[in-house]
Design a protein around this motif. Structure first.
Motif, PDB file in Angstrom:
ATOM      1  N   PHE A 127      19.453 -33.822 -19.065  1.00 57.86           N
ATOM      2  CA  PHE A 127      18.567 -34.399 -19.434  1.00 57.86           C
ATOM      3  C   PHE A 127      18.351 -36.157 -19.040  1.00 57.86           C
ATOM      4  CE2 PHE A 127      16.910 -37.711 -22.771  1.00 57.86           C
ATOM      5  CZ  PHE A 127      15.672 -37.102 -23.031  1.00 57.86           C
ATOM      6  N   ASP A 128      19.689 -36.537 -18.896  1.00 63.44           N
ATOM      7  CA  ASP A 128      19.971 -38.088 -18.587  1.00 63.44           C
ATOM      8  C   ASP A 128      19.201 -38.124 -17.083  1.00 63.44           C
ATOM      9  OD1 ASP A 128      20.329 -39.301 -20.716  1.00 63.44           O
ATOM     10  OD2 ASP A 128      22.609 -39.131 -20.308  1.00 63.44           O
ATOM     11  N   ALA A 129      19.553 -37.020 -16.123  1.00 69.75           N
ATOM     12  CA  ALA A 129      19.515 -36.995 -14.868  1.00 69.75           C
ATOM     13  C   ALA A 129      17.908 -36.905 -14.590  1.00 69.75           C
ATOM     14  CB  ALA A 129      19.843 -35.894 -14.112  1.00 69.75           C
ATOM     15  N   ALA A 130      16.978 -36.030 -15.259  1.00 73.74           N
ATOM     16  CA  ALA A 130      15.574 -35.744 -15.442  1.00 73.74           C
ATOM     17  C   ALA A 130      15.085 -37.150 -15.842  1.00 73.74           C
ATOM     18  CB  ALA A 130      15.274 -34.516 -16.303  1.00 73.74           C
ATOM     19  N   ARG A 131      15.528 -37.712 -16.834  1.00 74.22           N
ATOM     20  CA  ARG A 131      14.886 -39.037 -17.419  1.00 74.22           C
ATOM     21  C   ARG A 131      14.914 -40.031 -16.208  1.00 74.22           C
ATOM     22  NH1 ARG A 131      17.615 -43.325 -19.510  1.00 74.22           N
ATOM     23  NH2 ARG A 131      19.651 -42.109 -19.488  1.00 74.22           N
ATOM     24  N   ARG A 132      16.025 -40.262 -15.689  1.00 78.10           N
ATOM     25  CA  ARG A 132      16.140 -41.210 -14.511  1.00 78.10           C
ATOM     26  C   ARG A 132      15.320 -41.092 -13.314  1.00 78.10           C
ATOM     27  NH1 ARG A 132      21.842 -41.192 -16.178  1.00 78.10           N
ATOM     28  NH2 ARG A 132      22.075 -39.658 -14.838  1.00 78.10           N
ATOM     29  N   ALA A 133      14.998 -39.487 -13.177  1.00 78.16           N
ATOM     30  CA  ALA A 133      14.376 -39.155 -11.995  1.00 78.16           C
ATOM     31  C   ALA A 133      12.889 -39.460 -12.386  1.00 78.16           C
ATOM     32  CB  ALA A 133      14.435 -37.597 -11.490  1.00 78.16           C
ATOM     33  N   LEU A 134      12.212 -39.494 -13.600  1.00 74.71           N
ATOM     34  CA  LEU A 134      10.964 -39.603 -13.853  1.00 74.71           C
ATOM     35  C   LEU A 134      11.069 -41.252 -13.730  1.00 74.71           C
ATOM     36  CD1 LEU A 134       8.184 -38.235 -14.478  1.00 74.71           C
ATOM     37  CD2 LEU A 134       8.922 -38.451 -16.985  1.00 74.71           C
ATOM     38  N   GLY A 135      11.831 -41.921 -14.123  1.00 74.03           N
ATOM     39  CA  GLY A 135      11.836 -43.351 -14.065  1.00 74.03           C
ATOM     40  C   GLY A 135      11.372 -43.977 -15.405  1.00 74.03           C
ATOM     41  N   GLY A 136      11.252 -45.217 -15.518  1.00 79.88           N
ATOM     42  CA  GLY A 136      10.830 -46.057 -16.921  1.00 79.88           C
ATOM     43  C   GLY A 136       9.636 -45.715 -17.436  1.00 79.88           C
ATOM     44  N   GLY A 137       9.238 -46.180 -18.542  1.00 80.63           N
ATOM     45  CA  GLY A 137       8.278 -46.155 -19.229  1.00 80.63           C
ATOM     46  C   GLY A 137       7.811 -44.903 -20.516  1.00 80.63           C
ATOM     47  N   PRO A 138       6.928 -44.839 -21.043  1.00 84.10           N
ATOM     48  CA  PRO A 138       6.691 -43.725 -21.947  1.00 84.10           C
ATOM     49  C   PRO A 138       6.719 -42.544 -21.301  1.00 84.10           C
ATOM     50  CG  PRO A 138       4.809 -44.907 -21.589  1.00 84.10           C
ATOM     51  CD  PRO A 138       5.613 -45.647 -20.917  1.00 84.10           C
ATOM     52  N   ALA A 139       7.103 -41.485 -21.917  1.00 77.38           N
ATOM     53  CA  ALA A 139       6.999 -39.872 -21.646  1.00 77.38           C
ATOM     54  C   ALA A 139       6.753 -39.301 -22.960  1.00 77.38           C
ATOM     55  CB  ALA A 139       8.235 -39.759 -20.784  1.00 77.38           C
ATOM     56  N   VAL A 140       6.436 -38.027 -22.545  1.00 79.88           N
ATOM     57  CA  VAL A 140       6.232 -37.003 -23.572  1.00 79.88           C
ATOM     58  C   VAL A 140       7.206 -35.669 -23.088  1.00 79.88           C
ATOM     59  CG1 VAL A 140       4.550 -35.488 -24.613  1.00 79.88           C
ATOM     60  CG2 VAL A 140       3.653 -37.358 -24.071  1.00 79.88           C
ATOM     61  N   LEU A 141       7.961 -35.355 -24.259  1.00 80.88           N
ATOM     62  CA  LEU A 141       8.853 -34.387 -24.239  1.00 80.88           C
ATOM     63  C   LEU A 141       8.572 -33.051 -24.981  1.00 80.88           C
ATOM     64  CD1 LEU A 141      11.937 -33.960 -23.508  1.00 80.88           C
ATOM     65  CD2 LEU A 141      12.402 -34.477 -25.913  1.00 80.88           C
ATOM     66  N   ARG A 142       8.982 -31.946 -24.136  1.00 81.52           N
ATOM     67  CA  ARG A 142       8.767 -30.467 -24.798  1.00 81.52           C
ATOM     68  C   ARG A 142       9.751 -29.728 -24.232  1.00 81.52           C
ATOM     69  NH1 ARG A 142       3.643 -27.951 -21.880  1.00 81.52           N
ATOM     70  NH2 ARG A 142       5.036 -26.030 -21.966  1.00 81.52           N
ATOM     71  N   ASP A 143       9.729 -28.379 -24.337  1.00 80.60           N
ATOM     72  CA  ASP A 143      10.357 -27.504 -23.704  1.00 80.60           C
ATOM     73  C   ASP A 143       9.435 -26.841 -22.773  1.00 80.60           C
ATOM     74  OD1 ASP A 143       9.302 -25.163 -24.868  1.00 80.60           O
ATOM     75  OD2 ASP A 143      11.265 -25.035 -26.247  1.00 80.60           O
ATOM     76  N   TRP A 144      10.109 -25.574 -21.906  1.00 79.65           N
ATOM     77  CA  TRP A 144       9.283 -25.046 -20.720  1.00 79.65           C
ATOM     78  C   TRP A 144       7.963 -24.295 -21.417  1.00 79.65           C
ATOM     79  CZ3 TRP A 144      12.686 -21.980 -16.965  1.00 79.65           C
ATOM     80  CH2 TRP A 144      13.774 -22.740 -16.316  1.00 79.65           C
ATOM     81  N   THR A 145       8.027 -24.124 -22.935  1.00 82.08           N
ATOM     82  CA  THR A 145       6.784 -23.507 -23.473  1.00 82.08           C
ATOM     83  C   THR A 145       6.029 -24.103 -24.540  1.00 82.08           C
ATOM     84  OG1 THR A 145       7.963 -22.160 -24.961  1.00 82.08           O
ATOM     85  CG2 THR A 145       8.029 -21.152 -22.915  1.00 82.08           C
ATOM     86  N   LYS A 146       6.675 -25.030 -24.952  1.00 79.18           N
ATOM     87  CA  LYS A 146       5.822 -25.861 -26.134  1.00 79.18           C
ATOM     88  C   LYS A 146       6.602 -26.880 -26.390  1.00 79.18           C
ATOM     89  CE  LYS A 146       4.244 -24.308 -30.824  1.00 79.18           C
ATOM     90  NZ  LYS A 146       3.928 -23.227 -31.627  1.00 79.18           N
ATOM     91  N   SER A 147       5.702 -27.957 -26.933  1.00 78.32           N
ATOM     92  CA  SER A 147       6.166 -29.219 -27.519  1.00 78.32           C
ATOM     93  C   SER A 147       6.255 -29.359 -29.088  1.00 78.32           C
ATOM     94  CB  SER A 147       5.353 -30.209 -27.063  1.00 78.32           C
ATOM     95  OG  SER A 147       3.768 -30.108 -27.999  1.00 78.32           O
ATOM     96  N   ALA A 148       6.667 -30.349 -29.724  1.00 77.17           N
ATOM     97  CA  ALA A 148       6.785 -30.329 -31.293  1.00 77.17           C
ATOM     98  C   ALA A 148       5.715 -31.435 -31.399  1.00 77.17           C
ATOM     99  CB  ALA A 148       8.075 -30.688 -31.520  1.00 77.17           C
ATOM    100  N   LYS A 149       4.412 -31.577 -30.936  1.00 74.82           N
ATOM    101  CA  LYS A 149       3.556 -32.514 -31.157  1.00 74.82           C
ATOM    102  C   LYS A 149       3.279 -33.013 -32.353  1.00 74.82           C
ATOM    103  CE  LYS A 149      -0.635 -29.521 -30.064  1.00 74.82           C
ATOM    104  NZ  LYS A 149      -1.674 -29.407 -29.181  1.00 74.82           N
ATOM    105  N   HIS A 150       3.323 -31.973 -33.379  1.00 76.75           N
ATOM    106  CA  HIS A 150       2.853 -32.271 -34.777  1.00 76.75           C
ATOM    107  C   HIS A 150       4.115 -33.089 -35.300  1.00 76.75           C
ATOM    108  CE1 HIS A 150      -0.473 -29.828 -34.565  1.00 76.75           C
ATOM    109  NE2 HIS A 150       0.084 -28.926 -34.201  1.00 76.75           N
TER     110      HIS A 150
END
Length: 289
Positions: A127-150
């Motif tokens: 997770f930390d490696a992916a976070r650093r790859a995307l860079g700073g600022g805001p992001a939206v998190l989910r898994d491969w099929t669905k988020s917990a947007k509610h």
């Protein structure tokens, strides 16, 4: 031509009937002359007895499933169980996985969807490696099929990727909420500011067959503001018989892809006439009603 049928989840209390959520589509299918059969969704999800789950399917031919979401492995079980009864799912297990899991469709739609990175598995280091790859600022998190947007602020929205501990708290909460349904790994998507409600488009054989509201906002009419034709050259190479694409308008006016999904397990908002969806599917089989 092979017989074409629609498969629906059986009602838990009346197992010979389609679940009430899909009853209108089943009625529309029968009205269009398309056979209808039911499958036991709970048995399919459990993975314990796929053959018994499809025991009520007694007609051979080609089938389109319209029902609750299935993990890709369980969809493959469904395909195998039906094949033993001389029934072929129109959407293969490979095509289903490609549409159902973000890593399967992201590269094709990279230019029209938020920048994304993902992990395989739910470990902190990945997770930390992916976070650093995307860079700073805001992001939206989910898994491969669905988020917990509610649960937006606790399990979906990460205000700043640079704050590793705060980001991981969001990831841990997503894991807690998704439990056994957590699929594949984490997906981090760069946050983009959208305006208005989402639009759900329905794609059959690479062409857009229907445009309507998203199930979360069924009363919001935005369909007339969208011309989905710009997506056709991007979707066609995915080779998906039946898919949905959800779009939202960016603050700068562009339409952006929020999600692509397999059409078989995409919810139909009440504002979309069930007969319109069934007719579009029938036409794909040369069975225009």
């Amino acid at each position: 031509m092979s017989e074409v049928m629609l498969l629906f989840p059986a009602d838990a209390l009346r197992p010979r009937r389609p679940d009430d959520h899909f009853a209108a589509e089943a009625e529309a299918a029968r009205g269009a002359g398309i056979p209808v059969a039911v499958v036991d969704h709970d048995l399919l999800v459990s993975g314990q007895d796929p053959a018994r789950a499809v025991a009520a399917v007694r007609t051979s031919g080609i089938a389109v499933y319209r029902g609750w979401m299935l993990p890709a492995d369980r969809y493959a079980d469904l395909a195998d169980a039906l094949a033993a009864r001389n029934v072929r799912l129109w959407t293969t297990p490979e095509q289903y996985r490609r549409a159902h899991e973000l890593p399967g469709w992201y590269e094709a739609l990279r230019s029209v969807t938020p920048e994304s990175v993902w992990t395989t598995g739910a470990g902190r280091a990945a997770f930390d490696a992916a976070r650093r790859a995307l860079g700073g600022g805001p992001a939206v998190l989910r898994d491969w099929t669905k988020s917990a947007k509610h649960h937006w602020h606790e399990a979906a929205f990460i205000p700043d990727l640079a704050d590793g501990d705060a980001a991981w708290r969001v990831a841990a909460r997503l894991l807690e909420l998704r439990e056994d349904d957590f699929t594949g790994g984490f997906v981090l998507r760069r946050f983009e500011r959208f305006t208005g409600a989402e639009v759900r488009t329905w794609w059959i054989d690479g062409g857009c067959a229907l445009v309507g509201p998203h199930p979360d906002t069924p009363d919001v009419a935005l369909a007339d503001q969208l011309d989905p034709g710009f997506l056709a050259p991007l979707i066609a190479p995915l080779d998906l018989p039946f898919a949905t694409v959800d779009l939202a308008r960016h603050a700068d006016g562009r339409w952006r892809v929020v999600e692509l999904g397999d059409g078989q397990v995409s919810d139909r908002p009440v504002a979309v006439d069930p007969s319109a969806l069934v007719t579009a599917l029938a036409r794909a089989f040369g069975r225009a009603s």
